[in-house]
Enzyme design. Structure first.
Site, PDB file in Angstrom:
ATOM      1  N   ASP A   1       0.864  -1.183   0.000  1.00 25.72           N
ATOM      2  CA  ASP A   1       0.000   0.000   0.000  1.00 25.72           C
ATOM      3  C   ASP A   1       0.901   1.235   0.000  1.00 25.72           C
ATOM      4  O   ASP A   1       2.122   1.129   0.098  1.00 25.72           O
ATOM      5  CB  ASP A   1      -0.982  -0.040   1.176  1.00 25.72           C
ATOM      6  CG  ASP A   1      -0.304   0.106   2.519  1.00 25.72           C
ATOM      7  OD1 ASP A   1       0.925   0.332   2.567  1.00 25.72           O
ATOM      8  OD2 ASP A   1      -1.004  -0.011   3.538  1.00 25.72           O
TER       9      ASP A   1
ATOM     10  N   ASP B   1      -7.990  -7.327   0.074  1.00 23.36           N
ATOM     11  CA  ASP B   1      -7.075  -7.590   1.180  1.00 23.36           C
ATOM     12  C   ASP B   1      -7.807  -7.226   2.450  1.00 23.36           C
ATOM     13  O   ASP B   1      -8.676  -6.353   2.444  1.00 23.36           O
ATOM     14  CB  ASP B   1      -5.812  -6.726   1.083  1.00 23.36           C
ATOM     15  CG  ASP B   1      -6.060  -5.327   1.608  1.00 23.36           C
ATOM     16  OD1 ASP B   1      -5.815  -5.081   2.803  1.00 23.36           O
ATOM     17  OD2 ASP B   1      -6.538  -4.475   0.847  1.00 23.36           O
TER      18      ASP B   1
ATOM     19  N   CYS C   1     -13.977 -27.993   5.696  1.00 23.67           N
ATOM     20  CA  CYS C   1     -12.665 -27.410   5.395  1.00 23.67           C
ATOM     21  C   CYS C   1     -11.607 -28.493   5.243  1.00 23.67           C
ATOM     22  O   CYS C   1     -11.543 -29.425   6.045  1.00 23.67           O
ATOM     23  CB  CYS C   1     -12.262 -26.444   6.510  1.00 23.67           C
ATOM     24  SG  CYS C   1     -10.666 -25.650   6.255  1.00 23.67           S
TER      25      CYS C   1
ATOM     26  N   CYS D   1      -8.301 -27.888   5.358  1.00 24.54           N
ATOM     27  CA  CYS D   1      -7.005 -27.329   5.768  1.00 24.54           C
ATOM     28  C   CYS D   1      -6.274 -28.259   6.735  1.00 24.54           C
ATOM     29  O   CYS D   1      -6.875 -29.154   7.331  1.00 24.54           O
ATOM     30  CB  CYS D   1      -7.201 -25.938   6.368  1.00 24.54           C
ATOM     31  SG  CYS D   1      -7.496 -25.897   8.152  1.00 24.54           S
TER      32      CYS D   1
ATOM     33  N   CYS E   1      -8.003 -28.376  10.271  1.00 26.46           N
ATOM     34  CA  CYS E   1      -9.270 -29.106  10.384  1.00 26.46           C
ATOM     35  C   CYS E   1      -9.105 -30.607  10.183  1.00 26.46           C
ATOM     36  O   CYS E   1      -9.906 -31.391  10.692  1.00 26.46           O
ATOM     37  CB  CYS E   1     -10.289 -28.532   9.403  1.00 26.46           C
ATOM     38  SG  CYS E   1     -10.846 -26.884   9.875  1.00 26.46           S
TER      39      CYS E   1
ATOM     40  N   HIS F   1      -6.162 -21.778   9.701  1.00 25.11           N
ATOM     41  CA  HIS F   1      -7.489 -22.171   9.227  1.00 25.11           C
ATOM     42  C   HIS F   1      -8.191 -20.991   8.548  1.00 25.11           C
ATOM     43  O   HIS F   1      -8.788 -21.146   7.467  1.00 25.11           O
ATOM     44  CB  HIS F   1      -8.373 -22.710  10.357  1.00 25.11           C
ATOM     45  CG  HIS F   1      -9.821 -22.691   9.982  1.00 25.11           C
ATOM     46  ND1 HIS F   1     -10.385 -23.660   9.178  1.00 25.11           N
ATOM     47  CD2 HIS F   1     -10.794 -21.764  10.216  1.00 25.11           C
ATOM     48  CE1 HIS F   1     -11.657 -23.333   8.945  1.00 25.11           C
ATOM     49  NE2 HIS F   1     -11.927 -22.182   9.570  1.00 25.11           N
TER      50      HIS F   1
HETATM   51 ZN   LIG Z   1      -9.785 -25.471   8.336  1.00 23.35          ZN
END
Ligand SMILES: [Zn+2]
Length: 376
Positions: free
Chosen positions: A93, A271, A309, A311, A314, A340
């Site tokens: 930025d 963002d 999820c 990830c 998880c 996560h």
């Molecule tokens: Zn997750």
């Protein structure tokens, strides 16, 4: 040879688009979410884990980095990419937003903004020319023009004059960028549309930016407390005022439903500190809405944060374990919650891209909103 910067739109669905920005440091799939790496770190995450979540690009903050460790020091150490260990694109930025929200004793003039550091009280000047110089020293790949921000609650006169000054600063930013400098071969510059919630001001701003010419266009001055309905009202006209063939970046947004609605209105890049900051305070984003893992009802919940999820968090740890870590103030709790959340955002962007490509965005968005609201 890879072009310095190109944007190819692969498919559209209503006003939404999905495409690819190509730069020397890699491709950015759009719509894209950029995790925020304020102080040369996406807080509580290693760069390899940020990349594994599906992030193609991260954001760095000029204001924070110019004060600590200093742009010249980062440059001597090889630039932001080498310093922090992230080799893909970085957007910085301009420092305009932070200097006006964080610095002390700010004094605005046509030249720029004089201020005292919130860290140690040292005096600095941030101008369009200095902002571009700092972003170049950092090795930024997408450099943002320096602009002036005023609250959306300001009078029309104040909003108009800030927008007009921002357009004069956009021209000075572009001229400073064109004067060359380090990394000139692999960076691009975006202009920032201002004009608060006023359609006429937004149009004047867009026309001034298009006249100067930029690689991409940001929509600035939103998500500053005006509320989702007012923001969507502005996004019903603002993206359409910008060139259709260039990326459009909505700065500082936002909550998951903000992003879904903005994608439907033609925005390509986002963002926000929300997934990282929330992760450090115990809030997890799930497809059934946000949950606070500190809540006693998770103390013996052996399910994952979000059953849908994929990830690493998880698929490995339970809500009960995360509840314990966060309650105990363990560092790992902040790390796993953040990881996560970043995955949640990146999976949402991947789902949005697929829905646009397959022409089913409205159905996807309606389903997303219904599930998200049901759990709240
Ligand atoms: Zn997750």
């Amino acid at each position: 040879m890879t072009a310095r910067f190109s944007f190819d739109i692969h498919a559209t669905d209503g006003r939404a688009r999905t495409g690819t920005i190509t730069m020397k440091r890699g491709e950015i799939r759009t719509p894209a979410f950029m995790p925020v790496g304020t102080a040369a770190t996406v807080k509580a995450m290693k760069p390899g884990d940020v990349r594994a979540s599906g992030a193609d690009i991260i954001l760095g903050n000029t204001y924070h980095l110019m004060l600590r460790p200093g742009a010249e020091r980062v440059n001597r150490l090889g630039g932001l990419h080498g310093f922090m260990g992230w080799d893909r694109p970085i957007l910085t930025d301009s420092g305009g937003y932070q200097v006006m929200s964080l610095a002390e004793l700010t004094k605005r003039s046509e030249d720029g903004v004089a201020f005292k550091s919130h860290l140690d009280g040292t005096r600095h000047l941030l101008s369009p020319e200095r902002s571009i110089e700092i972003q170049r020293l950092l090795g930024s790949n997408i450099v943002m023009a320096f602009d002036e921000l005023v609250p959306t609650t300001s009078t029309r006169e104040v909003q108009a004059s800030a927008m007009e000054r921002s357009m004069r600063w956009a021209k000075r930013s572009r001229d400073a960028f064109d004067a060359g400098g380090q990394h000139a071969e692999d960076n691009a510059i975006f202009g920032i549309q201002q004009g608060a919630l006023d359609e006429g001001f937004r149009k004047s701003s867009a026309d001034a930016l298009i006249d100067i010419g930029f690689d991409g266009y940001a929509i600035g001055g939103l998500a500053v407390g005006e509320g989702q309905e007012a923001m969507f009202g502005c996004l019903d006209f603002a993206p359409g005022q910008l060139p259709v063939e260039k990326p459009r970046y909505l700065m500082g947004v936002g909550k998951p439903t903000d992003i879904v609605g903005a994608v439907e209105r033609g925005v390509d890049m986002f963002d926000c500190v929300l997934p990282t900051r929330s992760g450090r305070t115990g809030q997890a984003f799930t497809r059934q809405g946000p949950i606070n893992i500190r809540n006693a009802r998770f103390a013996e919940d052996q399910g994952p944060l979000d059953p849908a999820c994929g990830c690493p968090v998880c698929t490995t740890w339970s809500r009960a374990y995360l509840h314990h870590l966060v309650r105990a103030g363990e560092i790992l709790g902040a790390m796993l919650m953040t990881e996560h959340n970043i995955w949640f955002y990146q999976q949402m962007m991947a789902d949005l891209r697929a829905a646009i490509a397959e022409g089913r965005l409205t159905a996807f968005a309606d389903d997303f909103r219904a599930r998200y609201a049901a759990g709240q």
